[in-house]
Design an enzyme around this catalytic site. Sequence first.
Site, mmCIF file in Angstrom:
data_model
loop_
_atom_site.group_PDB
_atom_site.id
_atom_site.type_symbol
_atom_site.label_atom_id
_atom_site.label_comp_id
_atom_site.label_asym_id
_atom_site.label_seq_id
_atom_site.Cartn_x
_atom_site.Cartn_y
_atom_site.Cartn_z
ATOM 1 N N SER A 78 0.855 -1.184 0.000
ATOM 2 C CA SER A 78 0.000 0.000 0.000
ATOM 3 C C SER A 78 0.887 1.228 0.000
ATOM 4 O O SER A 78 2.031 1.181 0.463
ATOM 5 C CB SER A 78 -0.889 0.007 1.254
ATOM 6 N N TYR A 92 -1.641 0.725 10.572
ATOM 7 C CA TYR A 92 -1.625 0.226 9.191
ATOM 8 C C TYR A 92 -0.314 0.596 8.524
ATOM 9 O O TYR A 92 0.277 -0.214 7.799
ATOM 10 C CB TYR A 92 -2.820 0.805 8.432
#
Length: 254
Positions: free
Chosen positions: A138, A151
Amino acid sequence: MTEETPNKSAVVTGASTGIGEATVRALRKEGWNVFAVARREERLATLAAETGAVAIPADITQDADVAQLLAEVTEAGGADTLVNIAGGARGTDKVGEAKTDDWTWMFEVNVLGTMKLTRAFLPMLRANGKGTVLNLTSTAGLVAYEGGAGYNAAKFGQHALTGALRLEEAEHNIRVIEIAPGMVQTEEFSLNRLGGDRTAAENVYQGVENPLTAEDVADVVRYAVTAPHHVNLDQIVIRPVAQAANHKVIRKNT
């Protein structure tokens, strides 16, 4: 389809929804044999019926499930490509309010799950002689942002794992690809991250013109793994035009 794609075979995790599901569909259209892996057996069965993929229910964080998955793929003839898509986020808390359970879950799924699958399948990929590992990370694993620390940390870890793996496995002719998407509007990602709050999940994309779709990312995955094997796309960052950076998103009519 390139000259190298006939009889190619991939294990795709996270296959019950979103980018994983779209990747299974994209590779099946290319004629690949695909082992679709996820925890939700009913959704996998539907996908298998629609695409002809081989459904293997498994939790990638559980050693016994990983061992059983490896055994089933081996018995079915093996695979030359591992596509690690399973992952996710939980919460948007700042570090001062971080929930340990959320952080633990994110590390187990994004980092340890990727490690366990890769570790299990590396002997098979090495023996093939032209193996591929593709990890979906990501842009959160490249640049930190407020409220994203858990995250960020998990995806930074997966990003680092991917880089080390590329260095370690080049001598075995294994190419290691990282695809780092930005804003992708999928069925469940933001919904799961925000504890099932559908209104909050929809607000993430409010006013964003054409956020990426699961199919957009799956098409990049398909291209990366069907390129001739000597072509290694080390890292691909893919964002919608409206997202110039993690911290800059153009929103209209808001």
